[in-house]
Every structure is written in structure tokens, then in C-alpha cells.
Scaffold this active site. Structure first.
Site, short mmCIF file in Angstrom:
data_model
loop_
_atom_site.label_atom_id
_atom_site.label_comp_id
_atom_site.label_asym_id
_atom_site.label_seq_id
_atom_site.Cartn_x
_atom_site.Cartn_y
_atom_site.Cartn_z
N LYS A 66 0.86 -1.19 0.00
CA LYS A 66 0.00 0.00 0.00
C LYS A 66 0.89 1.23 0.00
O LYS A 66 1.93 1.25 0.68
CB LYS A 66 -0.92 -0.03 1.23
CG LYS A 66 -2.00 1.04 1.23
CD LYS A 66 -2.94 0.92 2.43
CE LYS A 66 -3.99 2.03 2.43
NZ LYS A 66 -4.89 1.98 3.60
N SER A 141 -9.86 2.25 2.45
CA SER A 141 -8.95 2.96 1.58
C SER A 141 -7.95 2.08 0.85
O SER A 141 -7.34 2.50 -0.13
CB SER A 141 -8.20 4.00 2.40
OG SER A 141 -7.37 3.34 3.36
N SER A 165 -10.33 -0.01 6.57
CA SER A 165 -9.66 0.06 5.26
C SER A 165 -9.03 -1.23 4.77
O SER A 165 -8.62 -1.29 3.62
CB SER A 165 -8.60 1.14 5.27
OG SER A 165 -9.23 2.39 5.13
N1 GLN Z 1 -13.42 4.46 5.66
C1 GLN Z 1 -12.89 4.89 6.91
C2 GLN Z 1 -12.55 6.35 6.85
O1 GLN Z 1 -12.77 6.94 5.86
C3 GLN Z 1 -11.69 4.06 7.27
C4 GLN Z 1 -10.42 4.50 6.68
C5 GLN Z 1 -9.26 3.66 7.08
O2 GLN Z 1 -9.42 2.63 7.74
N2 GLN Z 1 -8.08 4.12 6.75
O3 GLN Z 1 -12.08 6.91 7.79
#
Ligand code: GLN
Length: 456
Positions: A66, A141, A165
Site C-alpha cells: 500500500k 482505503s 480500510s
Molecule cells: N473508511 C474509513 C474512513 O474513511 C476508514 C479508513 C481507514 O481505515 N483508513 O475513515
């Protein structure tokens, strides 16, 4: 996991992975392909094998990283504009551990910029497409990482999970995705989003691969003082007998096909002799609101370091220092990053701290207690990952709150620090992947992974 040996060389494995990555270029999975370095490393491993030397447990295994993990290979941009051009002088602990076992990074994966998002549509590089249906989002994400594994480009990929994410994109693409217990894998060298909920984890095709990666990557690290003393490899096997189902999620706001997938797995567990325990967890309804206060507060602090002076991109337009900060941050951050910085600074500001941040911190304690109570009644919990399967690209981009609502079932775990494992659970009638989430008490990660085989 296929490792290199005398007949199948590391170079072959790496070249195959790179070829597949190019074949699937239109999914927009990678922000960078590591061709030269990856082939060089593969040849070094092949030379060792030829000489009969010992190689690691991941010898020649191609993986995807990532884009928020620091390493000197390629730019680490966290899919943002503001980090464009930033080549890290350091390597994340997790990356060091994987590579010490012979894993080879073939590319960096696309993500929501700074991991803010649930669809990979907030990336500076444009969205990644879902592995099952190109019209749909990859989830986020860590969308690129999930799709790289789902399309079989790599054996595994890294992810970060601050509020879902890893688990949500794993679910949207039909692969395994683990958010470990908070503090299990070092966060050193990973671009910080919200330090009190950020977790490092993986996407794999099998539970055994997940276990192997956890054996390798977990452990205390003096460079991350929030890491727990090593426990993963020392976990005693424990046979689960009672599986909890969260009744508060059993309603019409959850898509019928997800409820059906859950019901199928419940029947499977019953047929194997497990006792199903109904759980009331009313405090979970506060999780989303608490998360979207606590996390932006930490985001605002963590993103204050990107100022155009120290890292990456600098705005051309500025005639003095103040303008340089403003213009760099204005041009360099994505709209979602800015929204979180503004919310975060608002909830931390002196007039509003008690009303928002402090209240959210109290709700967080209730959530921690809610899980503790639940695990007095059952060994693990089986739950949906999201209320809906992967949605269409563009469907939720105009309204951030509808996007946030998709996180209602993933964020409680991050607030409580407990582990969650997404397992594949079939497909919708339209062929879109569905997943479910197994949740365990803190430090039950190894048994949770083992237990997931019961549901395969
Ligand atoms: N979708 C969640 C957010 O927007 C989680 C993001 C994440 O885990 N990095 O904060």
C-alpha cells in the site's frame, strides 16, 4: 503461498506478477511498478537457492505494498499530491520483516489519499476498479491492495486499517483481510492517519497465508512504543464453542443479500455443533459518530507536518512563508483530507473540546466495555462488514455522510482495538463479492484466523 525453488525461480514468479499487473492496468491498481529492483532482488534469491543457501519463508514471493508504507523503492505518496516526489530515506518495520524473509515488492498500490475514504475514489491517481465488476468501487482505503490479491496478481498485499480500510475492500473483492489487535504490528514507517486506531494488516487468499504473515510481521518494536509485547506466535490454541451474532445489525438497513450470506454461515456453524448466542450491543450505535470526531482530531494533528518545506510537493505560487504553507496545503490535499483537517481542528478547539472530543472519548470507553461484555458470552462474533455490497463508482462521492455510513460496522473494532478478519462469503446475484467479519477479543488473532477455516 508459492515460494521460489530450484524449478520455479523467484525471477519467474516476479516476472509473472509484473506481467499480470500490466495486463490489468485499466483497473488502476498500482501507483508505481517496481520492475528493476524486483527483478534484481529475485535474481539474488535465485542465486542463493542455486548455491544451496537457506532462504526465507517468503522467498521470491511477489507482494503489493500500500502506498502509505515507507521504503526507498519508488515514491511514497499515500496517493496524495502533497507527497508527490517524496522518496523515503527509511523503511517501515513491517516491510523490513517481510523482505528479510525474501518477499519482493512488485508495486505500490492505490488508495484513498492518506487513507481517508471507503472507495479509493479520493486518490490523486483516480479510482481503482472492483475486481468483480469494473463499474463498482474497489472499496477503501486499501482498494488497490485488495484488487491486486483478488485478481491474483500477487500472493498477498499490505494494508492499513484505521476504521475498516482492510476489512471493507477485502469484503468488496472476495479475499481475506485482517485488522489485527491494535499494537500487534509496528506502525513505524507507515504514514500516520489516526495514531490511536491505525493498524497494519494484510490481504491474502487463505487463512494459512494470513497466519504466516502474522508470524513474520507481528511483534514489539522499539521504534513504535504502542506495539504489544510479542504474543502472536505464543498464542495457545483455544477451541471456540459459542459464536455471537449482533442483533442490533439484524434489520432492514442491512442489504438482504448480506443478511442471507450471514444466515447461511450461521446455519453452517449450527450444523457443526456451534452454539449461536444473540448479542445486544446498543453502544455500537455511537461508534460512527465517535469515530468521525476522534479520527479527524488525530488526522488534523498528523497532517500538520505536510507544509511544503519538509516533504514532497511545494506550491510554485508563493511569495512568502505563510502563502507557501497555505498554497501547498490548499493545492496538495484532496477535498476529503481538508474536510477532516477542518473537522479535527474544530472538535479540538477550546470552545468545543468538551462538547465533541471529550464526549466521543467517553463513547469510546462504552464501546470498549461493550465488547468486553460480549466476549464473556461468546468466543467470537460473526457480523456483516458493511451494510451494502460494493457500490457503483461515483454513487456516493457527492455526499460524504452517505459514504461514512458504510463504515458503521467496521469502525467500532478500531475504537475498541479488537481484531477483525474479513472472510469471503459468496457473491450477490449480480456477481459482486460478499464478505463477513469475524471479531475476537484482543490478542485472539491467531485463534480467530484458525477458526475462520470452519467457515470456508
Ligand atoms: N473508511 C474509513 C474512513 O474513511 C476508514 C479508513 C481507514 O481505515 N483508513 O475513515
Amino acid at each position: 503461498m508459492k515460494t521460489a525453488n530450484k524449478t520455479v525461480t523467484a525471477e519467474r514468479l516476479v516476472r509473472d506478477a509484473l506481467e499480470k499487473a500490466k495486463y490489468f492496468a485499466d483497473y488502476n491498481i498500482f501507483t508505481f511498478l517496481n520492475e528493476e529492483e524486483a527483478i534484481k532482488k529475485a535474481r539474488e534469491i535465485d542465486a542463493k537457492i542455486a548455491r544451496g543457501e537457506k532462504v526465507g519463508r517468503l522467498a521470491g514471493v511477489p507482494y503489493a505494498l500500500k502506498d502509505n508504507f515507507l521504503s526507498p523503492e519508488g515514491q511514497t505518496t499515500a496517493a496524495s499530491h502533497i507527497l508527490e516526489g517524496f522518496v523515503s530515506p527509511i523503511t517501515a518495520t513491517a516491510v523490513e520483516k517481510l523482505e528479510a524473509e525474501g518477499a519482493i515488492m512488485i508495486g505500490r498500490t492505490n488508495m484513498d489519499a492518506f487513507a481517508h475514504g471507503s472507495s479509493t475514489e479520493n486518490s490523486y491517481f483516480g479510482p481503482t476498479h472492483n475486481a468483480c465488476d469494473k463499474e463498482r468501487v474497489a472499496g477503501g482505503s486499501s482498494g488497490g491492495s485488495a484488487v491486486a490479491v483478488a485478481l491474483d496478481i500477487v500472493e498477498f498485499a499490505t494494508g492499513t486499517d484505521t476504521g475498516g480500510s482492510i476489512r471493507q475492500p477485502a469484503s468488496f473483492n472476495g479475499v481475506y483481510g485482517l485488522k489485527p489487535t491494535y499494537g500487534t504490528i509496528s506502525r513505524y514507517g507507515v504514514v500516520a492517519m489516526a495514531s490511536s486506531t491505525d493498524c497494519i494488516g494484510f490481504f491474502t487468499k487463505t487463512p494459512d497465508d494470513m497466519n504466516l504473515l502474522m508470524e513474520i510481521a507481528s511483534g514489539q518494536d522499539e521504534k513504535d512504543l504502542t506495539t504489544l509485547p510479542d504474543y502472536y506466535g505464543k498464542t495457545k490454541a483455544k477451541k471456540a464453542t459459542k459464536i455471537g451474532i449482533i442483533k442490533d445489525f439484524d434489520n432492514d438497513s442491512v442489504h438482504p443479500e448480506i443478511r442471507k450470506a450471514l444466515q447461511n454461515k450461521i446455519e453452517l456453524l449450527k450444523s457443526k455443533g456451534y452454539e449461536i448466542v444473540d448479542l445486544e450491543m446498543p453502544a455500537l450505535k455511537y461508534a460512527l459518530a465517535a469515530y468521525y470526531i476522534i479520527v479527524p482530531a488525530e488526522v488534523a494533528s498528523n497532517l500538520s507536518r505536510y507544509d511544503g518545506v519538509r516533504y514532497g510537493f511545494r506550491s510554485e505560487k508563493s511569495e512568502n512563508l505563510d502563502a507557501l504553507y497555505k498554497n501547498t496545503r490548499g493545492e496538495g490535499f484532496m477535498p476529503e483530507n481538508k474536510r477532516r483537517i477542518m473537522i479535527g481542528n474544530f472538535v479540538l478547539s477550546s470552545g468545543f473540546y468538551d462538547a465533541y472530543f471529550l464526549k466521543a472519548a467517553k463513547a469510546r470507553t462504552l464501546i470498549v466495555q461493550e465488547y468486553a461484555k460480549a466476549f464473556e458470552k461468546c468466543d467470537f462474533i460473526l457480523s456483516p462488514v458493511t451494510p451494502n455490497p460494493a457500490f457503483k463508482l461515483g454513487e456516493k462521492t457527492s455526499d460524504p455522510v452517505t459514504m461514512y455510513l458504510e463504515d458503521a460496522m467496521t469502525v467500532p473494532l478500531n475504537l475498541a482495538g479488537v481484531p477483525g478478519l474479513t472472510i469471503p462469503a459468496g457473491k450477490t446475484d449480480d456477481g459482486v463479492a460478499l464478505g463477513l467479519q469475524l471479531i475476537g477479543p484482543r490478542r485472539s488473532d491467531k485463534n480467530l484466523i484458525e477458526f475462520s477455516k470452519e467457515l470456508a
